[in-house]
Design a protein around this motif. Structure first.
Motif, PDB file in Angstrom:
ATOM      1  N   GLY A   1      -0.429   4.850  -1.864  1.00  0.00           N
ATOM      2  CA  GLY A   1      -1.744   4.636  -1.465  1.00  0.00           C
ATOM      3  C   GLY A   1      -3.150   4.371  -2.423  1.00  0.00           C
ATOM      4  N   ARG A   2      -2.822   3.967  -3.215  1.00  0.00           N
ATOM      5  CA  ARG A   2      -3.850   3.557  -4.256  1.00  0.00           C
ATOM      6  C   ARG A   2      -3.992   2.031  -3.861  1.00  0.00           C
ATOM      7  N   SER A   3      -5.502   1.877  -3.841  1.00  0.00           N
ATOM      8  CA  SER A   3      -5.978   0.477  -3.689  1.00  0.00           C
ATOM      9  C   SER A   3      -5.995  -0.290  -4.801  1.00  0.00           C
ATOM     10  N   ASP A   4      -5.887   0.012  -6.020  1.00  0.00           N
ATOM     11  CA  ASP A   4      -5.976  -0.521  -7.201  1.00  0.00           C
ATOM     12  C   ASP A   4      -4.395  -1.172  -7.747  1.00  0.00           C
ATOM     13  N   HIS A   5      -3.816  -1.453  -6.897  1.00  0.00           N
ATOM     14  CA  HIS A   5      -2.124  -2.066  -7.211  1.00  0.00           C
ATOM     15  C   HIS A   5      -2.349  -3.521  -7.848  1.00  0.00           C
TER      16      HIS A   5
ATOM     17  N   HIS B   1       0.924  -1.139  -0.038  1.00  0.00           N
ATOM     18  CA  HIS B   1       0.064   0.055  -0.068  1.00  0.00           C
ATOM     19  C   HIS B   1       0.930   1.248   0.136  1.00  0.00           C
TER      20      HIS B   1
ATOM     21  N   ARG C   1       2.261  -7.200  -4.466  1.00  0.00           N
ATOM     22  CA  ARG C   1       2.087  -7.900  -3.130  1.00  0.00           C
ATOM     23  C   ARG C   1       2.809  -9.092  -2.822  1.00  0.00           C
TER      24      ARG C   1
END
Length: 111
Positions: A49-53, A44, A58
């Protein structure tokens, strides 16, 4: 291994083996969920801070954390746990300084 054992005439080994196995399973679940949470937070932060990575990012951070831990364990040899603890303290020191400045700011704001 049999520190939890209460042997009786019908149950000669007690609860030691069962509780040892249960403890190992609980520790495995704890470490897996902790590593997953750490990978999520690092991912994150790395994606601003984007949630659509992307999901591969990850997985990359999870393997990177595992590689760092493995490297510290190999480098530490007999003192591997001390090396891991030292790395955790060194990594947390800047955050501690940040918290000191944050506490001072909160004190000034409330006065």
């Amino acid at each position: 291994m049999y520190s939890f054992s209460f042997a009786t005439e019908t149950f000669t080994q007690g609860f030691g083996p069962f509780l040892s196995g249960l403890t190992i399973v609980a520790l495995i679940i704890y470490f897996i969920t902790s590593s997953d949470s750490a990978s999520l937070m690092v991912d994150h932060m790395a994606s601003n801070g984007r949630s659509d990575h992307h999901w591969i990012q990850r997985i990359f951070w999870g393997f990177t954390e595992g590689a760092v831990c493995t490297g510290l364990m190999v480098a530490g040899q007999e003192n591997a746990l001390v090396a891991l603890q030292s790395a955790a303290v060194i990594a947390g020191l800047p955050f501690t300084l940040f918290l000191c400045f944050q506490a001072q700011s909160a004190w000034i704001m409330c006065s």
